[in-house]
Design a protein around this motif. Structure first.
Motif, short mmCIF file in Angstrom:
data_model
loop_
_atom_site.label_atom_id
_atom_site.label_comp_id
_atom_site.label_asym_id
_atom_site.label_seq_id
_atom_site.Cartn_x
_atom_site.Cartn_y
_atom_site.Cartn_z
N MET A 74 0.82 -1.18 0.00
CA MET A 74 0.00 0.00 0.00
C MET A 74 0.86 1.24 0.00
SD MET A 74 -3.52 0.20 2.04
CE MET A 74 -4.46 -0.96 1.10
N THR A 75 0.45 2.26 -0.73
CA THR A 75 1.23 3.48 -0.76
C THR A 75 0.96 4.31 0.47
OG1 THR A 75 -0.50 4.64 -1.94
CG2 THR A 75 1.21 3.57 -3.27
N LYS A 76 1.97 5.06 0.88
CA LYS A 76 1.82 5.93 2.04
C LYS A 76 0.93 7.10 1.64
CE LYS A 76 4.36 8.17 5.65
NZ LYS A 76 5.64 8.41 6.25
N ARG A 77 -0.05 7.45 2.45
CA ARG A 77 -1.04 8.46 2.11
C ARG A 77 -0.66 9.86 2.57
NH1 ARG A 77 -5.81 6.01 -0.35
NH2 ARG A 77 -5.05 3.92 -0.56
N SER A 78 0.34 10.01 3.40
CA SER A 78 0.70 11.35 3.85
C SER A 78 2.17 11.60 3.57
CB SER A 78 0.40 11.52 5.33
OG SER A 78 1.18 10.63 6.09
N LEU A 79 2.54 12.87 3.47
CA LEU A 79 3.91 13.26 3.20
C LEU A 79 4.49 13.95 4.42
CD1 LEU A 79 3.32 14.81 -0.33
CD2 LEU A 79 4.12 12.52 0.21
N SER A 80 5.78 13.87 4.58
CA SER A 80 6.43 14.57 5.69
C SER A 80 6.34 16.07 5.48
CB SER A 80 7.88 14.15 5.78
OG SER A 80 8.59 14.66 4.67
N THR A 81 6.61 16.82 6.51
CA THR A 81 6.54 18.28 6.43
C THR A 81 7.47 18.81 5.33
OG1 THR A 81 6.02 18.39 8.77
CG2 THR A 81 6.82 20.41 7.75
N ALA A 82 8.67 18.28 5.25
CA ALA A 82 9.60 18.75 4.23
C ALA A 82 9.07 18.50 2.82
CB ALA A 82 10.96 18.07 4.41
N ALA A 83 8.57 17.33 2.57
CA ALA A 83 8.05 17.00 1.25
C ALA A 83 6.76 17.74 0.96
CB ALA A 83 7.82 15.49 1.14
N ALA A 84 5.99 18.02 1.99
CA ALA A 84 4.72 18.72 1.81
C ALA A 84 4.94 20.11 1.24
CB ALA A 84 3.96 18.81 3.13
N GLY A 85 6.02 20.76 1.61
CA GLY A 85 6.31 22.10 1.09
C GLY A 85 6.43 22.11 -0.42
N LEU A 86 6.98 21.06 -1.00
CA LEU A 86 7.11 20.98 -2.44
C LEU A 86 5.77 20.81 -3.14
CD1 LEU A 86 10.18 18.57 -2.59
CD2 LEU A 86 10.16 21.06 -2.90
N VAL A 87 4.83 20.18 -2.48
CA VAL A 87 3.55 19.88 -3.08
C VAL A 87 2.54 21.00 -2.84
CG1 VAL A 87 1.67 18.20 -3.12
CG2 VAL A 87 4.00 17.44 -2.77
N LEU A 88 2.73 21.80 -1.80
CA LEU A 88 1.74 22.81 -1.44
C LEU A 88 1.49 23.82 -2.55
CD1 LEU A 88 2.48 23.49 2.31
CD2 LEU A 88 0.63 22.19 1.30
N ASP A 92 -9.79 5.01 3.92
CA ASP A 92 -9.35 4.22 2.79
C ASP A 92 -10.51 3.80 1.88
OD1 ASP A 92 -7.35 2.87 1.34
OD2 ASP A 92 -7.74 1.00 2.38
N ALA A 93 -11.72 3.81 2.41
CA ALA A 93 -12.91 3.37 1.67
C ALA A 93 -14.12 4.12 2.24
CB ALA A 93 -13.09 1.86 1.81
N PRO A 94 -15.24 4.13 1.52
CA PRO A 94 -16.41 4.90 1.97
C PRO A 94 -17.25 4.20 3.03
CG PRO A 94 -16.83 3.98 -0.20
CD PRO A 94 -15.41 3.63 0.16
N ASN A 95 -16.61 3.86 4.15
CA ASN A 95 -17.31 3.26 5.29
C ASN A 95 -16.48 3.46 6.55
OD1 ASN A 95 -15.55 0.82 5.72
ND2 ASN A 95 -16.19 0.47 3.60
N SER A 137 -3.69 12.14 0.13
CA SER A 137 -4.18 11.94 -1.23
C SER A 137 -4.98 10.66 -1.31
CB SER A 137 -3.00 11.84 -2.20
OG SER A 137 -2.27 13.05 -2.19
N ASN A 138 -5.97 10.67 -2.21
CA ASN A 138 -6.78 9.46 -2.47
C ASN A 138 -7.46 8.94 -1.21
OD1 ASN A 138 -5.91 9.53 -5.19
ND2 ASN A 138 -4.03 8.52 -4.57
N VAL A 139 -8.14 9.85 -0.52
CA VAL A 139 -8.86 9.48 0.70
C VAL A 139 -10.35 9.72 0.54
CG1 VAL A 139 -6.90 9.87 2.27
CG2 VAL A 139 -8.46 11.76 1.75
N TRP A 140 -11.13 9.03 1.35
CA TRP A 140 -12.59 9.18 1.38
C TRP A 140 -12.98 10.00 2.58
CZ3 TRP A 140 -15.64 7.88 -2.56
CH2 TRP A 140 -15.14 6.99 -3.51
N MET A 141 -13.93 10.93 2.38
CA MET A 141 -14.43 11.81 3.43
C MET A 141 -15.95 11.66 3.49
SD MET A 141 -12.29 15.00 1.93
CE MET A 141 -12.19 14.29 0.28
N TRP A 142 -16.51 11.42 4.66
CA TRP A 142 -17.96 11.30 4.81
C TRP A 142 -18.60 12.65 4.45
CZ3 TRP A 142 -21.07 13.21 9.13
CH2 TRP A 142 -22.42 12.84 9.02
N GLY A 143 -19.69 12.62 3.70
CA GLY A 143 -20.35 13.82 3.22
C GLY A 143 -20.75 14.80 4.30
#
Length: 126
Positions: free
Chosen positions: A1-15, A50-53, A104-110
């Motif tokens: 499974m891929t890691k869903r969160s990035l470290s603070t340092a890497a997050a700066g590049l993506v922000l 990870d899924a809608p439940n 990234s690629n997460v499910w959020m309840w409406g």
């Protein structure tokens, strides 16, 4: 499974890219041309799954109202919380600046996504 969160340092590049994707907050709006997500916000203390439940893996929990880019929605587990009931779940990306994580690629309840209606007009079905 891929890691869903990035470290603070890497997050700066993506922000920088994520901010252009998310634009304004508060209501579901079309993202800037070329992006496939709708800019919105997610309530504080919302589980990102990870899924809608509610029995699926939790990748993170928001620390405050935070920005999100919603790509699509599906009908999943029906949940009642805070006097609100819906079976709509949104799929996308959430940025929690307080802890420096991008989920990234997460499910959020409406019921936790600030879009005004479930499903929100203009957001496609997954």
């Amino acid at each position: 499974m891929t890691k869903r969160s990035l470290s603070t340092a890497a997050a700066g590049l993506v922000l920088g890219a994520a901010v252009s994707l998310l634009g304004t907050t508060g209501t579901a709006e079309a993202a800037p041309t070329g992006a496939s997500a709708y800019a919105t916000t997610v309530q504080a203390h919302s589980n990102l799954r990870d899924a809608p439940n509610t029995s699926s893996r939790i990748w993170g929990t928001t620390t405050k109202v935070t920005e999100a880019g919603v790509e699509c929605y599906t009908r999943g587990q029906r949940v009642t919380a805070g006097g609100y009931t819906t079976d709509v779940w949104y799929f996308g990306t959430v940025i929690d600046y307080d802890i420096g994580h991008i989920y990234s690629n997460v499910w959020m309840w409406g019921g936790n996504v600030n879009v005004g209606a479930d499903p929100a007009p203009g957001i496609p079905r997954c």
